[in-house]
Design an enzyme around this catalytic site. Structure first.
Site, mmCIF file in Angstrom:
data_model
loop_
_atom_site.group_PDB
_atom_site.id
_atom_site.type_symbol
_atom_site.label_atom_id
_atom_site.label_comp_id
_atom_site.label_asym_id
_atom_site.label_seq_id
_atom_site.Cartn_x
_atom_site.Cartn_y
_atom_site.Cartn_z
ATOM 1 N N TYR A 1 0.914 -1.217 -0.032
ATOM 2 C CA TYR A 1 0.060 0.190 -0.142
ATOM 3 C C TYR A 1 0.813 1.331 -0.104
ATOM 4 O O TYR A 1 0.466 2.282 0.841
ATOM 5 C CB TYR A 1 -0.736 0.085 1.190
ATOM 6 C CG TYR A 1 -1.887 -1.245 1.382
ATOM 7 C CD1 TYR A 1 -2.928 -1.394 0.562
ATOM 8 C CD2 TYR A 1 -1.442 -1.984 2.306
ATOM 9 C CE1 TYR A 1 -3.660 -2.423 0.681
ATOM 10 C CE2 TYR A 1 -2.367 -3.198 2.654
ATOM 11 C CZ TYR A 1 -3.328 -3.524 1.640
ATOM 12 O OH TYR A 1 -4.163 -4.521 1.746
ATOM 13 N N HIS A 2 1.895 1.225 -0.752
ATOM 14 C CA HIS A 2 2.773 2.438 -0.940
ATOM 15 C C HIS A 2 3.137 2.942 -2.249
ATOM 16 O O HIS A 2 4.128 3.151 -2.825
ATOM 17 C CB HIS A 2 4.302 2.301 -0.306
ATOM 18 C CG HIS A 2 4.263 1.848 1.234
ATOM 19 N ND1 HIS A 2 5.386 1.262 1.624
ATOM 20 C CD2 HIS A 2 3.327 1.845 2.161
ATOM 21 C CE1 HIS A 2 5.169 1.249 2.958
ATOM 22 N NE2 HIS A 2 3.964 1.401 3.225
ATOM 23 N N PRO A 3 1.915 2.886 -3.168
ATOM 24 C CA PRO A 3 2.033 3.552 -4.439
ATOM 25 C C PRO A 3 2.441 5.016 -4.519
ATOM 26 O O PRO A 3 2.115 5.878 -3.684
ATOM 27 C CB PRO A 3 0.572 3.339 -5.004
ATOM 28 C CG PRO A 3 -0.414 3.605 -3.743
ATOM 29 C CD PRO A 3 0.542 3.098 -2.694
#
Length: 369
Positions: free
Chosen positions: A306-308
């Site tokens: 969840y680190h775009p």
């Protein structure tokens, strides 16, 4: 975790927030009183009643309003109504997926992409939606000979948390971490390519898959990312999600890092003191040893952390979307203040960096308006 990671030649780290990532140690997190302390709770909630602030929950921004190439507000859908909110400037903080979507819906983006959907081109910027990067995690899970966070009765954990915000449910699961050089050829003075997240629990498929009994996980996370994906529009409908092609593992270096990261995670689990607490390996499983088998395991089990970032990147070149003051190129009165602007993903969790970007953007906007 820190003691076991010493077997890899890593040092014990007192903190990961002092400018040095190498080593292993306990994580610091945004928790208070057993609960996640979000940016909303820290910065926005204390000023919710300020006369200059209006907060609408459940609203969906449809597009930007314009005066030529100057951003003049937003059009939004709220409680069944379409409303226009005029403004002297707009700061977009919708995240690395919806900020570029909103830019393209508003006519700012690659000319070919906008023309494909008959969206009038206001400012042609090829970098909008490009450069998508993300941290990938792979689970390495071992049975534990001592109780773990998820091995007790769920009802008891829920009751304890409801009573005084303590117990297993007050944990963020990943209690410790380590950073290492895994891919062959990386020098010791280069940034680590792998971050290990340690959690005393069975953590797979974002926690949606469970297994009975006690377990611990040592998950390698790719933090030196070379693959680049892209975000495009599915349609002109603002409520339709964008189309994502994360292009995971399309760069061979990423696959090599994760395969070696799995091997290092096994070494950590096999070193004291974890070696005295472990049972059989559950994932990948004792029989998964060959290079081909490990590559297949990584491809099957890797998942987003969840680190775009990177879809409206900062820079000076032709592909840059925002300048050094986070202003969108070719426009006036429009800024981006989220992880979209990172030209390259950082080698650690993005939470604190994203909040720093927001704080800097707020300062730039205040100085300009």
């Amino acid at each position: 975790m820190a003691s076991a990671a010493l077997g890899l030649g890593l040092r014990a780290a007192d903190t990961f927030n002092g400018g040095e990532l190498a080593g292993a140690g306990l994580l610091e997190s945004n928790h208070r009183g057993g609960e996640r302390y979000s940016a909303f709770r820290a910065f926005l909630k204390p000023v919710l009643h300020h006369p200059n602030l209006t907060v609408l929950t459940g609203a969906h921004v449809l597009e930007l309003l314009w005066n030529g190439t100057r951003a003049a507000g937003v059009r939004l859908r709220w409680q069944g109504r379409t409303l226009d909110a005029p403004a002297g400037g707009v700061l977009l903080t919708a995240g690395a997926l919806q900020t570029p979507q909103l830019l393209m819906l508003s006519g700012v983006g690659p000319r070919a992409e906008l023309s494909r959907l008959n969206i009038p081109v206001r400012v042609a910027l090829d970098g909008v939606g490009a450069g998508l990067q993300d941290h990938l995690a792979v689970p390495v899970i071992t049975r534990s000979l001592v109780p773990s966070l998820d091995s007790g009765p769920p009802a008891a954990a829920l009751a304890r948390y409801a009573w005084n915000r303590s117990g297993p449910l007050s944990s963020n699961v990943a209690e410790a971490a380590a950073f290492s050089h895994a891919r062959p050829g990386l020098r010791a003075d280069e940034d680590p390519d792998i971050q290990f997240h340690f959690g005393p629990a069975y953590f797979r498929d974002h926690g949606f898959q469970t297994a009975p009994g006690a377990h611990f996980s040592v998950g390698p996370v790719l933090v030196d990312v070379h693959s680049r994906g892209r975000l495009t529009l599915a349609s002109r409908d603002p409520l339709a999600p964008p189309v994502l092609d994360p292009a995971y593992l399309t760069d061979e270096r990423d696959r090599q890092s994760l395969v070696e990261g799995v091997r290092q995670a096994r070494a950590i689990a096999a070193a004291p003191p974890l070696s005295g607490l472990r049972g059989a390996e559950v994932l990948p499983g004792e029989g998964v040893r060959s290079e081909a088998a490990l590559r297949a395991f990584v491809a099957q089990e890797c998942a987003t952390l969840y680190h775009p970032v990177g879809t409206a990147a900062l820079g000076d070149g032709d592909g840059a979307v925002v300048d050094r003051l986070l202003a969108v190129r070719g426009t006036q009165g429009l800024w981006v203040g989220d992880a979209s602007v990172m030209p390259r993903i950082i080698h650690a969790n993005t939470n604190a960096t994203a909040m720093m970007i927001g704080a800097r953007a707020a300062g730039f906007v205040a100085a300009a308006l």
